[in-house]
Scaffold this active site. Structure first.
Site, PDB file in Angstrom:
ATOM      1  N   HIS A  52     -37.954   4.269 -94.109  1.00 30.76           N
ATOM      2  CA  HIS A  52     -38.255   5.605 -93.578  1.00 30.76           C
ATOM      3  C   HIS A  52     -39.751   5.855 -93.779  1.00 30.76           C
ATOM      4  CE1 HIS A  52     -36.559   9.221 -91.957  1.00 30.76           C
ATOM      5  NE2 HIS A  52     -37.011   9.985 -92.927  1.00 30.76           N
ATOM      6  N   ASP A 101     -34.704   1.210 -91.760  1.00 27.72           N
ATOM      7  CA  ASP A 101     -34.550   2.615 -92.141  1.00 27.72           C
ATOM      8  C   ASP A 101     -33.069   2.919 -92.333  1.00 27.72           C
ATOM      9  OD1 ASP A 101     -34.549   5.345 -92.465  1.00 27.72           O
ATOM     10  OD2 ASP A 101     -35.970   5.739 -90.844  1.00 27.72           O
ATOM     11  N   SER A 128     -39.277  11.856 -89.356  1.00 22.62           N
ATOM     12  CA  SER A 128     -38.025  12.289 -89.969  1.00 22.62           C
ATOM     13  C   SER A 128     -37.559  13.608 -89.347  1.00 22.62           C
ATOM     14  CB  SER A 128     -38.195  12.378 -91.488  1.00 22.62           C
ATOM     15  OG  SER A 128     -36.947  12.517 -92.126  1.00 22.62           O
TER      16      SER A 128
END
Length: 792
Positions: A513, A482, A363
């Protein structure tokens, strides 16, 4: 389920024997032992929890060679061979499988085939037996780790603690470093930035976890995780921006500019080197780092500017953010000064570091890897970037619209800066607090939530435009589902990186994610061990050739991975679909006429009181309450499985009855059947030890879920006022037909036989777009509307 194994390096019997001797698994006197004696010794050596030969021998009776005989009894007959079935029974039990529960003692070979384990063979010589155990130690156990890692968790490698050197086995680093004495320290790197405006270079706290063995002569590489969250997370979700508002005329856009912060040149490092004086109290936040720390790789974390106990302010996605994180690597390679504490009196050096640095993280942590890699900073040898943003516009905006990441409605650059501004918790840091408040006002204005347009502000946050600066090797990892960091972030940076003269690989899994290092279906952690040994220890172990350039997890069978040479449109053949007035999505008939739908904004959604996730499922499934605010076009059922690849593109001729408008398009897989879980199922929590009495991870995988009616494949959104230029809005008249052409998020998705493909044209996406307070009519001219797909 298959325990696919890609990290095993093919090894000669001679090399295998050499490696087994080096780890004291094969006794020095093995040549003088009989077949049965050697079988007893090698089996016992797997049982690391038994610390004497007597204890090991006593445990042999716990293992069955068939449904009538235990191993101890079998050995009493001094066998000179063992059949494939007999050895498989022993091996499966050593790998953690339970006879009569996980498999039958009368048919162990079927279990091996079911889980994609290496084939078991009849063993008729000591040489074959030795190599069979070498392969067994490198075989994935029921817990997902190779057997050697299971043994490590039981203390096998504590015999090598204190030797102060790396040991390799099958091209990978072994956990021979004393994890009970890890050095945990904090230093303060001085930045060239003065983001808080106090006239001094910002001090950046850096937390280091390194093997105690690096205190002496051993130099170790560093795995650096640039984590803005490391100092703590400020929970501000309740103050996110309001999205329940009408759209704004985008021609009010003023192209907000990026303005650089002042620089204060840091002094060059001197000859002084004082040991760190602050103990680290923060914890590692990334499992792969912990795993590799036990194997000799230092783990380094820093949030850089604006983080707890440090100086400066968070400026989300800015060049300053990149610079400050890069400066940590400059300290690791000896090119930047750091101090033992905030007084700036005593310098401390990373003399323990070999100068080779790799980066890890998911991320925001993966995003900063891309940012730093584009600088070409010395010492950065490789990045393993997971779920990373490659352009901040593509995270918070799309095609001229404000678009939220999944489950983050109302978040934006200013709010994320606040989340990560953990030095606000340092009550005495009034300098940072004042600068932060000023920066928040600047971010709020420059991010321009009114129009959603691209600008110089966003251009300064587009790392892809600096991709030619990348000098390190590259691994990207991303979830095909995602909707936080949407897949075009990895797709578009991949199109750049694959053309550079650096080694590059791409992994695409079925998650949202999410991390993938502990999945059943792939030995990702072992692959990364092999990779970092090659890149940071500079050992030629064949890592570059070990697995395909692109690996993609199947969406129908989770334990199936596709090997591809690339991820791009040209993996498939172009197919043009046209929506028709009777609701078909056709490859043979062109659409004619016009269809109108009325968008209800967010009014009905607010009344329903359901989550954005529930809304989306009901919407794509065609529930009338939500589907009425859209146009739906369905294909015929597919006769054969068909895989969609790359980025679908739509052309829509549309008119709105207002002078503003937003259009959304989704592609949906229709058909009631079981699909994979949205997130992996945890099979056993904490069952994967990183080392002896150290941290651990949990085995997990996507599994078939309860039957559903539909699944989102991909989608995209566009501002009607960008009909002439994606980077500049135009005036829109009510009733004016405009031709929109835009790409959807990239995909790699297999539609099974019997499935239908559905194209949905709508406006308000409750989870991502603004949710207008008033209704708006949209009329679609079918003659000017089409869908371009790429099919394998």
């Amino acid at each position: 389920m298959k325990y696919n194994q890609y990290a095993y390096v093919e090894t000669s019997p001679e090399k295998a024997t050499e490696e087994l001797l080096a780890i004291n698994f094969l006794p020095e006197n093995y040549s003088s032992l009989s077949f049965s004696e050697l079988l007893a010794v090698l089996t016992g050596n797997v049982l690391a929890e038994a610390t004497t030969r007597q204890a090991k021998d006593a445990k042999l009776a716990e293992f069955a060679v068939d449904d009538q005989t235990d191993l101890a009894a079998f050995l009493l007959d001094t066998p000179t061979a063992i059949t494939a079935s007999q050895f498989a029974n022993v091996a499966l039990q050593l790998l953690g499988y339970h006879p009569n529960y996980d498999y039958s003692l009368t048919d162990p070979l079927t279990c091996g085939e079911k889980h994609a384990l290496p084939a078991f063979k009849d063993l008729t010589s000591k040489e074959e037996l030795i190599f069979a155990f070498y392969r067994l130690l490198n075989t994935r156990s029921k817990n997902g780790q190779i057997l050697l890692d299971v043994m490590a968790g039981k203390g096998y490698f504590t015999q090598f603690w204190g030797e102060g050197k790396f040991m390799l086995f099958n091209g990978k680093s072994l956990p021979v470093f004393d994890t009970s004495q890890v050095i945990r320290e904090v230093v303060y790197v001085q930045s060239d930035l003065d983001t808080d405006g106090d006239g001094k270079g910002d001090l950046l706290p850096v937390t280091v976890f390194r093997p105690v063995e690096s205190q002496d002569q051993l130099k170790v590489p560093a795995l650096y995780t640039a984590s803005p969250y490391f100092g703590g997370i400020i929970d501000n979700v309740k103050t996110n921006h309001n999205v329940d508002e009408n759209l704004t005329d985008a021609t009010t856009w003023t192209n907000p500019k990026y303005v650089a912060k002042p620089l204060v040149k840091s002094p060059a490092p001197s000859g002084q080197d004082v040991p760190a004086t602050e103990l680290a109290t923060g914890q590692s936040s990334y499992g792969l780092n912990e795993y590799l720390l036990a194997r000799g790789f230092a783990s380094v974390f820093s949030g850089a500017i604006g983080n707890r106990h440090g100086d400066g302010i968070r400026i989300t996605g800015s060049p300053e953010e990149t610079i400050s994180q890069k400066e940590v690597i400059e300290w690791l390679t000896g090119d930047r000064v750091a101090y033992t504490d905030r007084t700036r009196r005593f310098e401390t050096k990373a003399g323990w570091c070999s100068g080779n640095v790799g980066m890890t993280g998911r991320s925001y942590l993966g995003t900063l890897q891309i940012a730093i890699a584009t600088t070409g900073v010395k010492g950065l040898k490789t990045v393993v970037s997971e779920a990373a943003i490659s352009s901040w516009y593509d995270y918070y905006r799309e095609h001229g619209l404000v678009i939220a990441p999944s489950e983050c409605q109302g978040e934006d650059m200013d709010k994320l800066a606040e989340v990560c501004q953990s030095n606000l918790w340092d009550g005495g840091n009034f300098t940072a607090k004042k600068a932060y408040e000023a920066e928040q006002a600047e971010l709020l204005a420059a991010q321009d939530r009114a129009t959603g347009q691209y600008s110089d502000f966003w251009e300064s946050r587009n790392y892809r435009h600096h991709a030619d600066g990348i000098k390190c090797s590259w691994i990207s990892v991303h979830g095909l589902n995602d909707w936080n960091v949407k897949p075009k972030n990895v797709y578009k940076i991949w199109q750049k990186v694959k053309q550079l003269p650096v080694e590059s690989h791409l992994f695409l899994h079925q998650g949202p994610h999410y991390n993938m290092n502990n999945l059943v279906s792939i030995d990702f952690t072992d692959l990364m061990n092999l990779w970092f040994v090659h890149e940071l220890l500079e050992v030629e172990n064949g890592a570059y050739e070990q697995w395909p350039k692109v690996m993609i997890q199947d969406n129908l069978e989770a334990d199936k991975w596709h090997a591809e040479s690339d991820w791009a449109n040209d993996l498939g053949q172009a197919s043009l679909y046209s929506p028709t007035a009777d609701g078909y999505l056709s490859t043979v008939e062109n659409g004619t006429g016009q269809l109108t739908f009325t968008d209800l904004g967010g009014t009905e959604f607010k009344k329903a009181g359901i989550s954005e996730t529930d809304w989306e499922y009901q919407f794509i499934s065609g529930e009338k309450k939500w589907a009425k605010a859209s146009l739906r076009f369905e294909s015929e059922e597919f006769l054969h499985p068909t895989t969609l690849v790359g980025r679908p593109k739509v052309q829509v001729r549309v008119a709105a009855n207002k002078t503003v408008g937003q259009l959304s398009v989704a592609l949906v897989d229709l058909g009631t059947r079981q699909r994979l879980t949205a997130t992996p199922k945890i099979f056993a929590r904490g069952n994967q030890p990183f080392g002896y009495r150290f941290e651990a991870d949990s085995l997990q995988e996507f599994v078939p879920d309860k039957a559903t009616k539909a699944k989102l494949i991909t989608k995209a959104h566009m501002n009607l006022q960008n009909y002439q230029d994606m980077k500049q809005p135009s005036k829109l008249e009510a009733g004016q037909f405009v031709d929109l052409e835009f790409e959807l998020q990239p995909t790699y998705y297999t539609l099974p036989a019997g499935a239908k493909l559905c194209l949905i044209i709508y406006s308000t996406d409750q989870g991502m777009t603004k949710r207008p307070l008033e209704t708006e009519d949209y009329t679609v001219d079918l003659a000017g509307t089409a869908l371009l797909l790429y099919r394998k």
